[in-house]
Design an enzyme around this catalytic site. Sequence first.
Site, mmCIF file in Angstrom:
data_model
loop_
_atom_site.group_PDB
_atom_site.id
_atom_site.type_symbol
_atom_site.label_atom_id
_atom_site.label_comp_id
_atom_site.label_asym_id
_atom_site.label_seq_id
_atom_site.Cartn_x
_atom_site.Cartn_y
_atom_site.Cartn_z
ATOM 1 N N HIS A 162 -18.059 -6.939 -63.411
ATOM 2 C CA HIS A 162 -17.010 -6.640 -62.426
ATOM 3 C C HIS A 162 -15.810 -5.921 -63.035
ATOM 4 C CE1 HIS A 162 -18.629 -8.930 -58.947
ATOM 5 N NE2 HIS A 162 -19.326 -9.483 -59.911
ATOM 6 N N ASP A 187 -8.798 -1.261 -64.274
ATOM 7 C CA ASP A 187 -9.370 -2.167 -63.279
ATOM 8 C C ASP A 187 -10.822 -1.771 -63.044
ATOM 9 O OD1 ASP A 187 -9.292 -4.232 -61.415
ATOM 10 O OD2 ASP A 187 -7.482 -3.481 -60.444
HETATM 11 P P1 ADQ Z 1 -9.540 -8.957 -59.371
HETATM 12 O O1 ADQ Z 1 -8.998 -8.595 -60.713
HETATM 13 O O2 ADQ Z 1 -9.185 -10.295 -58.862
HETATM 14 O O3 ADQ Z 1 -11.124 -8.766 -59.299
HETATM 15 P P2 ADQ Z 1 -9.302 -7.177 -56.944
HETATM 16 O O4 ADQ Z 1 -10.525 -6.365 -56.919
HETATM 17 O O5 ADQ Z 1 -8.084 -6.436 -56.510
HETATM 18 O O6 ADQ Z 1 -8.964 -7.786 -58.379
HETATM 19 O O7 ADQ Z 1 -9.511 -8.414 -55.996
HETATM 20 C C1 ADQ Z 1 -8.469 -9.297 -55.692
HETATM 21 C C2 ADQ Z 1 -8.816 -10.071 -54.420
HETATM 22 O O8 ADQ Z 1 -7.904 -11.148 -54.300
HETATM 23 C C3 ADQ Z 1 -8.697 -9.213 -53.182
HETATM 24 O O9 ADQ Z 1 -9.720 -9.532 -52.285
HETATM 25 C C4 ADQ Z 1 -7.324 -9.608 -52.610
HETATM 26 O O10 ADQ Z 1 -7.244 -9.555 -51.217
HETATM 27 C C5 ADQ Z 1 -7.205 -11.047 -53.077
HETATM 28 N N1 ADQ Z 1 -5.795 -11.365 -53.291
HETATM 29 C C6 ADQ Z 1 -4.958 -10.864 -54.220
HETATM 30 N N2 ADQ Z 1 -3.722 -11.383 -54.081
HETATM 31 C C7 ADQ Z 1 -3.786 -12.221 -53.038
HETATM 32 C C8 ADQ Z 1 -2.841 -13.066 -52.378
HETATM 33 N N3 ADQ Z 1 -1.561 -13.157 -52.782
HETATM 34 N N4 ADQ Z 1 -3.267 -13.803 -51.346
HETATM 35 C C9 ADQ Z 1 -4.539 -13.739 -50.930
HETATM 36 N N5 ADQ Z 1 -5.478 -12.958 -51.502
HETATM 37 C C10 ADQ Z 1 -5.105 -12.226 -52.530
HETATM 38 C C11 ADQ Z 1 -12.166 -8.476 -60.249
HETATM 39 C C12 ADQ Z 1 -11.988 -7.147 -61.005
HETATM 40 C C13 ADQ Z 1 -11.813 -6.005 -60.016
HETATM 41 C C14 ADQ Z 1 -13.007 -5.960 -59.045
HETATM 42 C C15 ADQ Z 1 -13.264 -7.333 -58.439
HETATM 43 C C16 ADQ Z 1 -14.573 -7.371 -57.650
HETATM 44 O O11 ADQ Z 1 -10.875 -7.220 -61.886
HETATM 45 O O12 ADQ Z 1 -11.689 -4.751 -60.687
HETATM 46 O O13 ADQ Z 1 -12.718 -5.059 -58.000
HETATM 47 O O14 ADQ Z 1 -13.357 -8.330 -59.446
HETATM 48 O O15 ADQ Z 1 -15.641 -6.882 -58.392
#
Ligand code: ADQ
Length: 471
Positions: A157, A364
Amino acid sequence: MSRLIVVSNRVNPPSDAGVGTAGGLAMALAAALREYSGVWFGWSGETIETFTGQISMQKIGGVTVALVDLEEQDREEYYDGYANRTLWPLFHSRTDLAAYERSFGEGYERVNRRFAETLAPLIGPEDVVWIHDYHLIPLAAELRRLGVANRIGFFLHIPWPGRRQLTTLPQHRQLVESLLSYDLVGFQSRDALEAFGDYISRELEMIIHDGAIIHDSRRTRIGAFPIGIEAAAFAELATQDVARETFERIRLSQAGRKMILGVDRLDYSKGLEERFLAYEQLLADHPDWAERVFLLQIATPSRDAVQAYQEIRARLDGVSGRINGAYATIDWVPIRYVNRAHRRDELAGIYRAAQVGLVTPLRDGMNLVAKEYVAAQDPEDPGVLVLSRYAGAAEQMEDALIVNPFSREETSEALGRALAMPKRERITRWRRLMDGVLRDDVAAWRDCFVAALRLDAGGDVAEGGGNRKAS
Ligand code: ADQ
């Protein structure tokens, strides 16, 4: 019957209670399991005094989960240690933060062995196993040692680091070689795939032919499988009651000001400090924006046990406080900085209320927030996405304003452009972005990966499969 067995460090399917806070990935894997029938295996998040390997089977949200407890030492060495303090920083180009302690590596091996020994008896002869993320890279090798001959796939991921950076890890060769026990290894982007290929050909001196690494024991296919979100469902959520109420609340508090929005896990890879500074630059260069715009940054704390996370949190408190101190007026605060998590339906309303979605990680794997922001927009009056070129999502989302997050000037100029963009251009860009987000959604990702994994080792990866291009 062939079942799909999903393995990840933590297991968190959405509960039966309906709209919850489970993220996009959890929803997707839960849906995959309901569709294919199977089991989701992983750590319960709990620790016990002595590891027993006892599995607790539960049914959550229509999904069968198999949970195992670890020891406190496992949590410290494997989770807080090797996963969060060694691999995460290293894979996000922060070798300066990476801790190379022998005990972490030992804990990582021990937990992967424990996972394998606990999981192996659950695997039937026809089952297909799909392992997720950097916590569990050696798991297939451990399963093979126990005689598991099933098809096993791995999906990373997060980004794959550059070859030079990776070689700073003392056991880099052993770690990468353990990936050769998989039948299929998937990455988020072409960029990650290329970096991996570079390591394979130059460090291991192996040949990649036709999307596969040929080696002694098997043919390991590799490919880019960009992950998506439940796009149609999220767009729908953004028009439902809770989202609408949240939207109205924000509109009221906006008092005609434009809102720039950031939503992130509080992590040094997300570029939050650089983002605050770029926004400050906008205010410094364009005093006319003062009192006409604000930045809402939602950052949920994570990995509190790790010092680097305590430090970044303290720095962000300092920088946001300083900017607010310098620019605020009696009825305007330039940065609203919120450290709590929100329900998904609330989040959808917040995204929809923002004129600019500011997604500027320094590194990311993909970044789902960029896709959620697009999915939640009003088609008649959509906001503008400003996106870091270092998010995997940038390969697919070319109609965003793509920026270099390390450059304050570039990011602040893009912010100015986004805030002033005419409606026609906003709609044109958003439509193209939305088409991509809907097409390459999470179901497409899951189906492509599982179909490619089920193919015979000798067969070609079907179109849209392991060699699928991030389009
Ligand atoms: P993350 O590093 O966690 O994921 P991201 O892909 O942006 O990063 O996902 C974050 C998730 O958490 C999103 O669904 C978002 O809506 C949720 N989220 C963030 N802040 C929040 C809040 N305050 N309240 C509720 N929900 C919140 C890892 C990798 C990424 C990759 C994903 C999936 O680092 O690059 O995209 O896995 O593979």
